[in-house]
Design a protein around this motif. Structure first.
Motif, PDB file in Angstrom:
ATOM      1  N   ALA A   1       0.038  26.882  28.742  1.00 55.47           N
ATOM      2  CA  ALA A   1      -0.319  28.108  28.028  1.00 55.47           C
ATOM      3  C   ALA A   1       0.875  28.730  27.317  1.00 55.47           C
ATOM      4  O   ALA A   1       0.701  29.485  26.350  1.00 55.47           O
ATOM      5  CB  ALA A   1      -0.928  29.123  29.001  1.00 55.47           C
ATOM      6  N   GLU A   2       2.117  28.426  27.787  1.00 52.90           N
ATOM      7  CA  GLU A   2       3.304  29.014  27.178  1.00 52.90           C
ATOM      8  C   GLU A   2       3.741  28.284  25.917  1.00 52.90           C
ATOM      9  O   GLU A   2       4.656  28.733  25.215  1.00 52.90           O
ATOM     10  CB  GLU A   2       4.467  29.021  28.173  1.00 52.90           C
ATOM     11  N   LEU A   3       3.115  27.137  25.606  1.00 56.98           N
ATOM     12  CA  LEU A   3       3.495  26.401  24.396  1.00 56.98           C
ATOM     13  C   LEU A   3       3.085  27.181  23.149  1.00 56.98           C
ATOM     14  O   LEU A   3       2.094  27.924  23.162  1.00 56.98           O
ATOM     15  CB  LEU A   3       2.819  25.029  24.381  1.00 56.98           C
TER      16      LEU A   3
ATOM     17  N   GLY B   1      11.861  20.888  23.655  1.00 59.60           N
ATOM     18  CA  GLY B   1      12.118  21.329  25.025  1.00 59.60           C
ATOM     19  C   GLY B   1      10.900  21.321  25.925  1.00 59.60           C
ATOM     20  O   GLY B   1      10.922  21.915  27.009  1.00 59.60           O
ATOM     21  N   MET B   2       9.846  20.651  25.526  1.00 61.87           N
ATOM     22  CA  MET B   2       8.659  20.565  26.374  1.00 61.87           C
ATOM     23  C   MET B   2       8.997  19.753  27.622  1.00 61.87           C
ATOM     24  O   MET B   2       9.553  18.653  27.525  1.00 61.87           O
ATOM     25  CB  MET B   2       7.512  19.889  25.611  1.00 61.87           C
ATOM     26  N   PRO B   3       8.704  20.244  28.822  1.00 64.92           N
ATOM     27  CA  PRO B   3       9.028  19.491  30.043  1.00 64.92           C
ATOM     28  C   PRO B   3       8.306  18.144  30.071  1.00 64.92           C
ATOM     29  O   PRO B   3       7.151  18.039  29.663  1.00 64.92           O
ATOM     30  CB  PRO B   3       8.535  20.404  31.166  1.00 64.92           C
ATOM     31  N   LEU B   4       8.990  17.133  30.571  1.00 66.69           N
ATOM     32  CA  LEU B   4       8.402  15.792  30.608  1.00 66.69           C
ATOM     33  C   LEU B   4       7.143  15.757  31.463  1.00 66.69           C
ATOM     34  O   LEU B   4       6.160  15.100  31.104  1.00 66.69           O
ATOM     35  CB  LEU B   4       9.438  14.789  31.145  1.00 66.69           C
ATOM     36  N   GLN B   5       7.160  16.473  32.599  1.00 69.28           N
ATOM     37  CA  GLN B   5       5.974  16.436  33.466  1.00 69.28           C
ATOM     38  C   GLN B   5       4.751  17.028  32.769  1.00 69.28           C
ATOM     39  O   GLN B   5       3.618  16.583  32.988  1.00 69.28           O
ATOM     40  CB  GLN B   5       6.245  17.164  34.789  1.00 69.28           C
ATOM     41  N   LEU B   6       4.966  18.019  31.905  1.00 66.54           N
ATOM     42  CA  LEU B   6       3.850  18.591  31.158  1.00 66.54           C
ATOM     43  C   LEU B   6       3.355  17.613  30.105  1.00 66.54           C
ATOM     44  O   LEU B   6       2.142  17.432  29.916  1.00 66.54           O
ATOM     45  CB  LEU B   6       4.281  19.912  30.505  1.00 66.54           C
TER      46      LEU B   6
END
Length: 404
Positions: A43-45, A96-101
């Protein structure tokens, strides 16, 4: 290793995939607007990333799988087919999107597609559903592998670029060159000297690991990315906005660099003061080392007299030359240095060197015979100490430190 092509899909599996293909747009929208909302951090994207780019990637993956399956091919991604996902992975890493996401969107998307196939399956199409499930798992494995590799490659490139930017900033400030991106003072200038050991050359793996460990320890210690210029022998770190080392600094940095670590911290009020502060820190460590102080943190007050005596002046060469007759007698030089460190206590000197006190007396007598210095007088003892310090200065590995 011999690889075999996957078996073509049965007509029933092809028909099931063909019935689901018209739902691609609907499924992609549902994935990105409802299903992915359950993923932590989604949701923060930014809205354009969620509603445009991730939706387009989901739509591309769904359509490619179902269209290939409907055409009778086992939908195993080719190198060209993977390139689209790899490019998107590069973008997400750069943002910078986290890999797990990122991987969560792929695994969740595969589950949504499996559910759609299950809902569309008719009685008697159980085997067809199993075929498509196997194809989906195989396809997903290749996509996840390619996405992960591309993401990590991009992150490594970004990290390397950021490290080089920090090194360039530290180098410029240590050389007295102002930069537009330099933070305002004050700066805590930390000089680090690592214990001498064979690390396999300046560009070797061991050197890179040592520098990386110390840099990581500095960043953790100060809670920020610390500009530093380090190599296999030591270097400097510049911490903006700080004037004191944390209490845990010596222990944390020693864990990263080894028990032989020496360090000294000085303060530069402005960026223009950094070169002088770095020189002072380097000299404190050099003098403390020459005087035989144990590794650890060194303060100017610990070596105040020795620091003063070691300052080059018009008479420095003549003072240093007093010990020239000992140049080929390292045993006598070591005995002289230890004797002065032990406040001219012959028994303490003997204990440190593992000698009999009579052997210490013999060596000191030879020092007097060769140099003419009477260590029993305050003046000659001070001259001997100054000569040792000035001699170490001329041999110091830091005498030609870049920019200092």
């Amino acid at each position: 290793m011999v690889t075999t092509s996957p078996a073509p899909l049965s007509p029933a599996a092809r028909a099931l995939a063909a019935r689901c293909e018209p739902r691609v747009n609907e499924l992609a929208r549902r994935m990105t607007r409802t299903v992915f909302e359950r993923l932590h951090g989604y949701a923060e994207l930014p809205a354009d990333v969620r509603d445009v780019e991730i939706t387009a990637t989901a739509r591309h993956g769904l359509r490619r799988f179902l269209r290939n399956a409907a055409g009778g091919e086992a939908p195993r991604p080719t190198e060209d087919g993977l390139r689209y996902f790899q490019e998107r992975a590069h973008q997400r890493a750069d943002e910078g999107m986290p890999l797990q996401l990122l991987l969560g969107t792929y695994t969740t998307g595969a589950h949504v597609l499996w559910q759609a196939l299950t809902d569309a399956a008719r009685p008697g199409e159980e085997n067809a559903l199993t075929e498509l499930c196997g194809a989906l798992i195989a396809s997903q494995g290749r996509v996840i592998g390619a996405v992960t590799e591309s993401y990590l490659d991009e992150q490594a490139a970004i990290a390397a670029e950021r490290r080089e930017q920090r090194r360039s900033l530290a180098r410029a400030l240590l050389e007295g060159r102002g930069t537009a991106d330099a933070p305002a003072g004050p700066f805590l200038v930390v000089h680090l000297r690592f214990a001498s050991r064979d690390l396999g050359g300046p560009g070797g793996v061991a050197v890179r690991r040592l520098v990386r460990r110390v840099q990581t320890a500095l960043d953790r210690l100060f809670g920020t990315e610390v500009p530093a210029l380090l190599n296999g022998t030591g270097g400097h770190a510049l911490v903006p906005g700080r004037t004191e080392l944390p209490d845990a600094a010596t222990a944390v940095l020693r864990e990263a660099a080894g028990q032989g670590l020496r360090l000294a911290a000085t303060v530069a009020e402005e960026t223009g003061d950094i070169p002088d502060a770095a020189r002072v820190g380097t000299e404190i460590v050099r003098v403390a080392t020459a005087c035989g102080h144990t590794p650890g943190r060194h303060h100017l007050d610990d070596v105040l007299l020795e620091y003063h005596l070691s300052r080059p002046s018009a008479g420095s060469d003549r003072i240093a030359a007093l010990l020239a007759p000992l140049a080929d007698r390292p045993d006598l030089t070591a005995t002289l240095r230890t004797h002065l460190e032990q406040r001219q206590d012959r028994r303490a000197t003997a204990r440190v060197l593992g000698l009999h006190p009579n052997s210490v007396d013999y060596r000191l007598a030879r020092v007097t015979e060769l140099t003419g210095l009477d260590l029993g007088t305050p003046k000659d003892a001070a001259l001997a100490l100054a000569a040792l310090l000035l001699g170490s200065h001329s041999r110091s590995r830091y005498a030609n430190w870049p920019g200092l």
